[in-house]
Design a protein around this motif. Structure first.
Motif, PDB file in Angstrom:
ATOM      1  N   GLY A  54       0.822  -1.201   0.000  1.00 60.31           N
ATOM      2  CA  GLY A  54       0.000   0.000   0.000  1.00 60.31           C
ATOM      3  C   GLY A  54       0.855   1.249   0.000  1.00 60.31           C
ATOM      4  O   GLY A  54       2.081   1.191  -0.107  1.00 60.31           O
ATOM      5  N   PHE A  55       0.206   2.379   0.114  1.00 61.62           N
ATOM      6  CA  PHE A  55       0.877   3.671   0.170  1.00 61.62           C
ATOM      7  C   PHE A  55       1.011   4.084   1.626  1.00 61.62           C
ATOM      8  O   PHE A  55       0.105   3.872   2.422  1.00 61.62           O
ATOM      9  N   ASP A  56       2.161   4.709   1.973  1.00 61.64           N
ATOM     10  CA  ASP A  56       2.363   5.069   3.374  1.00 61.64           C
ATOM     11  C   ASP A  56       3.448   6.130   3.509  1.00 61.64           C
ATOM     12  O   ASP A  56       4.162   6.439   2.556  1.00 61.64           O
ATOM     13  N   SER A  57       3.574   6.654   4.718  1.00 62.54           N
ATOM     14  CA  SER A  57       4.649   7.574   5.089  1.00 62.54           C
ATOM     15  C   SER A  57       5.656   6.832   5.948  1.00 62.54           C
ATOM     16  O   SER A  57       5.328   5.828   6.575  1.00 62.54           O
ATOM     17  N   LYS A  58       6.862   7.366   6.022  1.00 64.76           N
ATOM     18  CA  LYS A  58       7.949   6.728   6.754  1.00 64.76           C
ATOM     19  C   LYS A  58       7.776   6.875   8.262  1.00 64.76           C
ATOM     20  O   LYS A  58       7.348   7.917   8.743  1.00 64.76           O
ATOM     21  N   THR A  59       8.129   5.786   8.983  1.00 64.28           N
ATOM     22  CA  THR A  59       8.147   5.818  10.445  1.00 64.28           C
ATOM     23  C   THR A  59       9.575   5.548  10.914  1.00 64.28           C
ATOM     24  O   THR A  59      10.450   5.224  10.113  1.00 64.28           O
ATOM     25  N   GLU A  60       9.767   5.613  12.207  1.00 68.31           N
ATOM     26  CA  GLU A  60      11.109   5.406  12.763  1.00 68.31           C
ATOM     27  C   GLU A  60      11.616   3.976  12.582  1.00 68.31           C
ATOM     28  O   GLU A  60      12.805   3.718  12.692  1.00 68.31           O
TER      29      GLU A  60
END
Length: 98
Positions: A48-54
């Motif tokens: 899927g589409f996502d933003s970066k996490t730590e």
């Protein structure tokens, strides 16, 4: 561009369907995410589409910005991401090493 050592591989069909989204800026989030859901033994792949996490490792594979949670990296390593028009979408496959 060589992808030797890339954790996952995109087929030509997958690239043909993802690259227009990347180049036209039409992705709802800045990255494609590949991972596992529901446990690693009986789990299923997710894409899927996502933003970066730590917890993420960031890759650029064939111009496609990809995220993999480093805790799931071993489980998705070697996965092939394909697009099948007759199946109406993407699917992930981990080729057998036998």
């Amino acid at each position: 561009m060589s992808n030797t050592g890339a954790p996952v591989r995109f087929t030509e069909s997958a690239k043909a369907n993802l690259l227009p989204l990347v180049h036209d800026g039409k992705m709802p989030e800045p990255f494609i995410r590949v991972g596992m859901k529901g446990g690693t033994c009986g789990g299923t792949y997710v894409l899927g589409f996502d933003s970066k996490t730590e917890f993420d490792e960031e890759y650029l594979i064939d111009e496609i910005p990809l995220l993999i949670d480093r805790r799931q990296l071993l489980f998705v390593l070697g996965t092939e991401i394909d697009f099948e028009a007759r199946a109406n979408g993407f699917y992930l496959h981990k080729p057998s090493t036998l």
